[in-house]
Design a protein around this motif. Sequence first.
Motif, short mmCIF file in Angstrom:
data_model
loop_
_atom_site.label_atom_id
_atom_site.label_comp_id
_atom_site.label_asym_id
_atom_site.label_seq_id
_atom_site.Cartn_x
_atom_site.Cartn_y
_atom_site.Cartn_z
N THR A 1 29.38 -89.29 41.97
CA THR A 1 28.17 -88.46 42.01
C THR A 1 27.91 -87.72 40.71
O THR A 1 26.78 -87.30 40.47
CB THR A 1 28.24 -87.46 43.18
OG1 THR A 1 29.49 -86.76 43.12
CG2 THR A 1 28.13 -88.16 44.51
N ASP A 2 28.91 -87.51 39.87
CA ASP A 2 28.67 -86.93 38.54
C ASP A 2 28.56 -88.08 37.54
O ASP A 2 29.52 -88.42 36.85
CB ASP A 2 29.81 -85.98 38.14
CG ASP A 2 29.72 -84.63 38.83
OD1 ASP A 2 28.73 -84.41 39.54
OD2 ASP A 2 30.63 -83.81 38.66
N GLN B 1 22.92 -82.06 38.28
CA GLN B 1 21.82 -82.40 39.19
C GLN B 1 22.39 -82.94 40.51
O GLN B 1 23.48 -83.50 40.53
CB GLN B 1 20.89 -83.43 38.55
CG GLN B 1 21.50 -84.79 38.30
CD GLN B 1 20.47 -85.80 37.82
OE1 GLN B 1 19.36 -85.45 37.45
NE2 GLN B 1 20.85 -87.07 37.85
N SER B 2 21.66 -82.70 41.57
CA SER B 2 22.11 -83.15 42.88
C SER B 2 22.09 -84.68 42.92
O SER B 2 21.23 -85.32 42.31
CB SER B 2 21.22 -82.58 43.98
OG SER B 2 19.86 -82.86 43.71
N THR C 1 20.13 -73.61 40.33
CA THR C 1 19.91 -73.19 41.72
C THR C 1 18.78 -73.97 42.38
O THR C 1 18.82 -74.22 43.58
CB THR C 1 19.59 -71.68 41.76
OG1 THR C 1 20.66 -70.97 41.15
CG2 THR C 1 19.43 -71.18 43.18
N LEU C 2 17.79 -74.39 41.60
CA LEU C 2 16.67 -75.14 42.17
C LEU C 2 17.15 -76.44 42.80
O LEU C 2 16.61 -76.87 43.82
CB LEU C 2 15.62 -75.44 41.09
CG LEU C 2 14.46 -76.32 41.56
CD1 LEU C 2 13.59 -75.56 42.55
CD2 LEU C 2 13.64 -76.84 40.41
N LEU D 1 24.40 -87.89 52.34
CA LEU D 1 25.03 -86.69 51.77
C LEU D 1 24.46 -86.40 50.39
O LEU D 1 24.25 -87.32 49.58
CB LEU D 1 26.55 -86.90 51.68
CG LEU D 1 27.40 -85.75 51.16
CD1 LEU D 1 28.75 -85.72 51.87
CD2 LEU D 1 27.64 -85.87 49.65
N ILE D 2 24.22 -85.12 50.11
CA ILE D 2 23.77 -84.69 48.78
C ILE D 2 24.79 -83.72 48.22
O ILE D 2 25.08 -82.68 48.82
CB ILE D 2 22.37 -84.05 48.83
CG1 ILE D 2 21.34 -85.06 49.33
CG2 ILE D 2 21.98 -83.53 47.46
CD1 ILE D 2 19.92 -84.54 49.39
N ASP D 3 25.36 -84.07 47.06
CA ASP D 3 26.30 -83.20 46.35
C ASP D 3 25.47 -82.32 45.41
O ASP D 3 24.75 -82.82 44.54
CB ASP D 3 27.29 -84.06 45.56
CG ASP D 3 28.28 -83.22 44.75
OD1 ASP D 3 28.53 -82.07 45.14
OD2 ASP D 3 28.79 -83.73 43.74
#
Length: 778
Positions: free
Chosen positions: A107-108, A121-122, A146-147, A136-138
Amino acid sequence: MLRHKRKLLLSALKKVYLHSQCTYCQKARTLCVKKFRSHLYLQRNYSSPPGEVKSLRSIITPPVSKIRNIGIMAHIDAGKTTTTERMLYYSGYIRSLGDVDDGDTVTDFMAQERERGITIQSAAVTFDWADHRINLIDTPGHVDFTLEVERSLRVLDGAVAVFDASAGVEAQSLTVWRQADKHHIPRICFLNKMDKTGASFSYAVESIEQKLKTKPLLLQLPIGEAKSFRGIVDVVTKEQVIWKPATGLDDGKNFERKPLKEADSPDLLKDTVDARTALIEQVADLDDEFAELVLGEFSENFDSLPADKLRSAVRRVTLAHKAVPVFCGSALKNKGVQPLLDAITMYLPAPNERSYEFLQWYRDDLCALAFKVIHDKQRGPLVFVRIYSGTMKPQSAVYNINKNCIERMSRLLLPFADQQIEISSLTAGNIALTVGLKQSATGDTIVSSKASAMAAAQKAEKDVRSGCGQTRGAENLLLAGVEIPEPVFFCTIEPPSMARQPDLENALACLQREDPSLKVKIDADTGQTILCGMGELHIEIIHDRIKREYRLETYLGPLQVAYRETIQNTVQATDTLDRIIGDKRHQVSVELHLRPWDEEWSAIAPVIEYAENTSNLLQPELRKAVENGIHTSYLQGPLLGFPVQDVVVTVHAVNANADTSPTMVSACVSRCMQKALKKADKQVLEPLMNLEITVGESHLGTVLGDLAQRRGSIQEIQSRQDNKVVIASVPLAEMMGYSTVLRTLTSGSGTFTLELASYQAMSSHEQTALVNKRIGLA
């Protein structure tokens, strides 16, 4: 002569021999290093046989009751990405376990994330577990992003809050928890890093209860803490789960679940029985149905209460936001993740268990929300959507309500971080990636057609009139958006040459569409491009992305603080505009009264009021022109050119002849506003930040002394294990480059987080110094 040749020949042979010896040593050394690396690989990275890895095409499509849309949220460095990586590994969708420090997690995937070891970023992934489909969202843990958390939570049904067991609730943990509260998202807690030195299960649970003001339900207890942590106890079933390495490969796949007996550990069994009794009493207090069951059949013996009855009650309590289940483990050491996955399927809601009022108006028609945009060099903009009702199919036309346009979706993809697979359709309750939507942006509502949107709006208005719906039902139907925070930093950005200015504008337009918290504007006086962001790291990442992704070597000006302006007294102004354009005479006169906003909360947008004799006389078109003029003048204050806030504008008179265009009315109102603002006593507001510093006791005095010099106000000093936590409020202008200063003061051991609290008035001395600096007198 022969002797000389013989000497040369022997010398050459000697060199060849030495070279071969050197090459042999080099090969041996290389072989040794490779073996050492492979040994390290076996210690840190874990692999599955090639045949055991599932294909993304094998992901199941279960009924909506077995879909879970969840997010992983936490403070920075609590272990969100590591936990996500383990989930993907145990569900069978990746062959080897990645590591954040090595920069090889799924995810990264951005270069900036892998270099810095943080999530920026997610990222969305889809996998299945125990006959359930999990989307799933990391999410990031840094306050500058924060956005990303906000827009992810906007479309999720549940969340896993991850905590560092040695630190408990930290600053950003509190922020993301509030965001989840705002969106009414049920959540469970995972106390990670139970193997870390200083880890304390009781301390972490206590901090959740005190700081988050919620009721933790202990569904697990750790077996050991810190270095002695080796497993967990399931409080519901009174079973112990011990992880055992198989053939030297400690990847966490092999564990043993067996009943906890007195022979194993009398103290642990007693703690488990006590915890189960306390859990039953807690849940009975919160759930009436369960209370009746306990008081009826099982009042004499809680031990005979079936586990499935207790789980059902815990689920009801969780979905009702009355309490949060707590689990524990160590994602890095591969312990506790499989029970966490089971908990996600058992205790977090399915999409059909969330209440969305607008669904009654769409029913089976398509309704989806675009919540994120990324740009692909080959495929263009890719838009993430959450489907709330209906079915989405590729090669179909859809209607964007917010942009009032029809778009054609060419392809539909299933996301797996930076990889995607094409699918033929997707039903309600899922998250998808679309190709071909050129106009859609974050917060846009997408439906099947304009007729569908109109029909839904008519149903909503009918329900509102009949009293069945909320008064804002129709408005919520059309404006399902995401709140965008205001930037606090800005700087100029310039291309390497004027010939590359269009390329820079294109890059910034794409990045703005991806990241709505990034604002770009043009300075009216200098014509320079101004980049506005949420923090130093945010702007640094944007600069780096422009360089890498768009091949532009841009130049950034010095980082500056985004101040605000307001007024301190009541003023009145009038203005008249009389101009002949073509054969029409545009004539308008305006009278405005301005006064300071006196409420406790800040009014960032203009507060517009109308005098009694004016309100009824203004036509809707004229009223809109007046408000546009007020909004325009709000963008640039009279003192330093910063946006205006906390001002109430009362419109006393607007007189315009029949030929006057709305544009001329707006221009006159804006000019009148500027005249009034210049007459008033002006006040500069500076951003005040909530600061939390974690530091060792030996460095506490030095850090407090430095904060005093930065106009900091100490609010509280807490103890966290062996460290001290300083909670203070400090002006943002004093925090430039603070990370370097703190590292120097604490020998690299101190950490801090910043979050915008509010805007406060500057003292007259500080304001004068700022004005002189801005106009070049200081």
